[in-house]
Structure formats: structure tokens, C-alpha cells
Design an enzyme around this catalytic site. Structure first.
Site, PDB file in Angstrom:
ATOM      1  N   SER A 224       0.681  -1.234   0.119  1.00  0.00           N
ATOM      2  CA  SER A 224      -0.032  -0.065   0.032  1.00  0.00           C
ATOM      3  C   SER A 224       0.809   1.305   0.134  1.00  0.00           C
ATOM      4  CB  SER A 224      -0.763  -0.234   1.113  1.00  0.00           C
ATOM      5  OG  SER A 224      -1.980   0.900   1.349  1.00  0.00           O
ATOM      6  N   ASN A 225       0.487   2.373   0.370  1.00  0.00           N
ATOM      7  CA  ASN A 225       1.119   3.571   0.432  1.00  0.00           C
ATOM      8  C   ASN A 225       0.540   4.644   1.666  1.00  0.00           C
ATOM      9  OD1 ASN A 225      -1.020   5.510  -0.555  1.00  0.00           O
ATOM     10  ND2 ASN A 225      -0.877   4.249  -2.355  1.00  0.00           N
ATOM     11  N   HIS A 226       0.992   5.580   1.711  1.00  0.00           N
ATOM     12  CA  HIS A 226       0.871   6.484   2.861  1.00  0.00           C
ATOM     13  C   HIS A 226      -0.368   7.316   2.831  1.00  0.00           C
ATOM     14  CE1 HIS A 226       4.011   4.867   5.579  1.00  0.00           C
ATOM     15  NE2 HIS A 226       4.950   5.265   4.819  1.00  0.00           N
ATOM     16  N   ALA A 291      -4.713   7.463  -4.503  1.00  0.00           N
ATOM     17  CA  ALA A 291      -3.364   7.144  -4.624  1.00  0.00           C
ATOM     18  C   ALA A 291      -3.435   5.541  -5.038  1.00  0.00           C
ATOM     19  CB  ALA A 291      -2.615   7.338  -3.543  1.00  0.00           C
TER      20      ALA A 291
END
Ligand code: CTP
Length: 421
Positions: A224-226, A291
Site C-alpha cells: 500500500s502507500n501512505h 493514490a
């Protein structure tokens, strides 16, 4: 609009829909009356002009002076007090109100509102008022579930009142059940939504994506991402506050769902693609602020991967690009005047050559506007210095809060739709 089509904004309140609006806050005698101070405070901070009207029972719990200190305006408590703020004009506030918020609303006040009784300052104001009514009940769970109360709620709902809560939880009496006043921020979020009715996006459907996606590696791990989702949630609220019907397609985030919109929870990029294509077919505008993870493991393991001393290589495959898929599925307005969604907005987060990369995405992803943000500066912060990039203009917005950027995007979409159709 400036020459570069960036909407101008009143300074200080980030285009907040409450700024400068006249609200009557009616407070009745539940022990939760003290939380009405937080509701008043939040609306005052957003720039609303608030007239507080207290019942006798409320004034016995929280003093008029406490409210006055927050809203900086005289507080109404008794009718017919010649030295009071309304003097002999007992319906003055009813006629200037843009929304009437009753929070907390006791069972007794709900009954009086439903029956049209006018036996004190609050109910007299309500009966004379034609502005939208927002009611946040607070009472013992047995009172809330009583058929009499439910019948009054049904009557008011049929008349267009918006009920917020009550929430489940621990009551002041120590009992548990449904009867707690909704969170003040949630009440205020509903007020913003109600004030948006009739705004420039009324009758428009806007799909907004937000947050990260999660791509499973095995049943307990993911890529995943932030992304916090804050930008997308702010855009969803901003278009809602201009009257749009909103579908918010959200990856996993730690944010409360905004009021008065449909929230579709998704996990993976492919789930998000399906949801966006489904809802975009009938949308006027799509804003892709999610995102989306660029890659996913080729195959998610069915069982948990066990620790081993050896190196582990994870084979990844690209995820579908949702904006490109949208462009392939639905012709653009410039190609076909029935081409929904009419307006398409994407984001770009770039470490270098911001405008060049944004222009490339504008063309490659078939969108009308790219909101370009410099990273890492923008990550996690409250503010951003976004630039609007369209086929014929580059317009830096300057340093703004994320709510301020969201307002500018919502205004841009409203203007664009108005120009097109
Ligand atoms: N986007 C999308 N589908 C994807 C990836 C991104 O629809 N699979 C959208 C994003 O929501 C955003 C825009 O495309 O509105 C640009 O996202 P970004 O991550 O900057 O684009 P990428 O194509 O991944 O470009 P980069 O090479 O800079 O990572």
C-alpha cells in the site's frame, strides 16, 4: 474567476460553506446541552453568524452567557423580554435563518416541533421558520424508541427535517443504548451539507475517489502507500457543500465517513476500478484523488507466507490505470456531447518537473484538469501549494489548506459544467 480560471476565495475560511451563513441553534434541556457549546464553537470558527435560542430547561443546564461568549451575539432565552435581543419581535431570527439546528433535541421538543406547538422561544422560532431543519436528538433510549417519539420523527422527516443520530453508547444515566447526541463535528458536517442545497452543483452527480488501495500479498499482508485520504474527503465535502450528490469511493483510511453522501468502501485497485466505472456512467464529474497502487503481487498467497532465512522475491504486475480505463470506456464530451462523465479531474504528485509531468498526465489520462502537487512537501501536511494544469493554462493556487484546494477544485468543476452545458 481569475484569467487562469482559478476561483478566488474569501480569505480565512477556505471556502467553507458555513462562512457568513446565518444559523439558528436551538438548544433544549438534555444533559448533552453542554455539547451544544462545541457545536456553536465549531460553526463560529467556520465564520457562521449564530443566533442561539435556549429553552428554559437548557438554560438551567448551560448558561446563556456561555453561549454568548462563543457566538459573540446576544442569546435568546425568553419570549417577550423587551430588553432581549428580539424585543417584541418574537420571530425575528426565524426570518433571517438559513438553517435551524436543534441540538440537543429532547423527546419533548421533537414532539412540539412535530405538532407545531409554539409555547416558548425555540418552538415559536421553529414554527415561523421556513429554513431547513436539522435535528440532533439526545434522550434515554426508551424515550427514543417509544412509538410516540418515532411517529414524531417520521412526521418531521416527511416534512424534510434531517435527523442526525442519536448514537449508540453509554448514557449519562449509566445505561447503554441509542440516545447519545451525535458527535458535534458530525452535526456540523450535516449543517454544511444542508446549506449546500441549491448551490451551483445542485442536480449534479460527482464521483470522488480517495485514499490508498491495498494489494494483498497473503491473508495478513498487503502492499500500500501512505495516502491519508484527506484530500479526496475534502473534495467530496466541497462538492457536496455546493449541492452535488456525491459518491465517495474510498480505500482504507482512518477518517470518519462524511455526512450526506454515498460512501463505497474498496480495498484493491481492481475493486476501485469496478466501483468508479459503475458510478461514473451516470456522473457529471469524476475526481480521481486516490493514490492507486501502481502494482500488485501477481498472485496473493492463499495461506500466510512463513518466515524463511532465504531472500523472498515478490513478483508484481501493473494495476489497471483507472483514469485511462475511464477514457476508454466513456467518450469525452469533446468527442460526443453525451459523453458522461462530462468533467474529469486527476491529480499528480511530482518531485520534479511538476508542470511537464502534469501536462503529460493531462493528455495520457484524458482529463480536463490535473491538480499537480509537489512532493514530498505535500505528504501528510495540512497545506499544499497545488497548481491547476489544463490544456491551455497553468495556474498556481499558492499555499492553501487541503480544504482550500478542495474548494477551488469544486468551484472549477461547477464553472466548467456551467460553461459546457
Ligand atoms: N491513477 C489512476 N489509476 C492508477 C494510478 C493512478 O486512475 N492505477 C490516477 C490517480 O488517481 C491520479 C492520477 O492518475 O489522479 C495520477 O496519479 P499518479 O500516481 O501521479 O500517476 P501515475 O500514472 O502512477 O504516474 P507516475 O509515473 O508519476 O507514478
Amino acid at each position: 474567476m481569475t484569467s487562469a480560471n482559478v476561483p478566488l476565495q474569501a480569505p480565512g475560511h477556505d471556502g467553507d460553506g458555513l462562512c457568513g451563513r446565518r444559523i439558528v441553534l436551538g438548544v433544549s434541556g438534555s444533559i448533552a446541552a453542554y455539547k451544544a457549546l462545541a457545536i456553536a464553537s465549531e460553526m463560529a470558527a467556520a465564520g457562521a453568524l449564530i443566533d442561539v435560542v435556549l429553552t428554559d430547561a437548557a438554560a438551567a443546564l448551560v448558561t446563556p452567557l456561555a453561549f454568548q461568549a462563543i457566538v459573540h451575539r446576544p442569546v435568546v432565552h425568553r419570549l417577550g423580554d423587551p430588553s432581549g435581543p428580539m424585543g417584541m419581535d418574537h420571530v425575528a431570527h426565524a426570518h433571517t435563518a438559513e438553517a435551524l439546528v436543534v441540538a440537543p433535541a429532547t423527546a419533548h421538543v421533537i414532539a412540539r416541533l412535530a405538532l407545531g406547538l409554539a409555547d416558548d422561544a425555540l418552538t415559536t422560532t421553529a414554527l415561523a421558520c421556513r429554513a431547513p431543519l436539522v435535528v440532533a436528538p439526545a434522550m434515554e433510549p426508551d424515550m427514543w424508541t417509544h412509538p410516540a417519539t418515532q411517529a414524531h420523527v417520521a412526521t418531521l422527516t416527511a416534512r424534510g427535517a434531517v435527523f442526525v443520530g442519536p448514537d449508540d453508547g453509554r448514557m449519562a444515566s449509566g445505561k447503554h443504548g441509542q440516545g447519545r447526541l451525535a458527535d458535534p463535528a458530525v452535526v456540523v458536517d450535516h449543517v454544511r451539507a444542508v446549506l449546500g442545497h441549491g448551490g451551483p452543483l445542485t442536480g449534479r452527480k460527482v464521483v470522488v475517489s480517495a485514499g490508498p488501495t491495498r494489494e494483498p500479498i497473503d491473508p495478513v499482508r498487503y502492499l500500500s502507500n501512505h495516502s491519508s485520504g484527506r484530500m479526496g474527503y475534502a473534495v467530496a465535502r466541497a462538492v457536496r457543500d455546493r449541492g452535488a450528490d456525491v459518491v465517495l469511493i474510498s480505500g482504507p483510511v482512518d477518517l470518519a465517513p462524511p455526512a450526506a453522501m454515498t460512501v463505497v468502501a474498496v480495498e484493491t485497485a481492481r475493486d476501485m476500478l469496478d466501483a468508479v466505472l459503475t458510478h461514473a456512467a451516470t456522473a457529471d464529474a469524476v475526481v480521481m484523488s486516490a493514490a492507486v497502487a501502481d502494482h500488485r503481487p501477481i498472485e496473493a498467497a492463499a495461506i500466510k507466507l512463513k518466515r524463511s532465512a532465504a531472500d523472498l522475491a515478490l513478483a508484481l504486475t501493473p494495476n489497471p490505470d483507472i483514469l485511462i480505463a475511464l477514457g476508454a470506456e466513456f467518450p469525452r464530451w469533446s468527442e460526443d456531447k453525451r459523453g458522461r462523465p462530462y468533467v474529469r479531474v486527476g491529480f499528480a504528485a511530482e518531485t520534479h518537473d511538476l508542470v511537464a509531468h502534469a501536462r503529460d498526465k493531462l493528455a495520457r489520462k484524458s482529463v480536463d484538469l490535473i491538480v499537480a502537487n509537489p512532493v514530498p512537501e505535500t505528504f501528510g501536511g495540512r497545506n499544499s501549494s497545488a497548481t491547476f494544469v489544463t490544456p491551455d493554462a497553468v495556474a498556481p493556487l499558492g499555499e492553501r489548506s487541503k480544504d482550500g484546494v478542495a474548494s477551488a477544485i469544486a468551484d472549477w468543476i461547477a464553472q466548467r459544467l456551467a460553461d459546457m452545458l
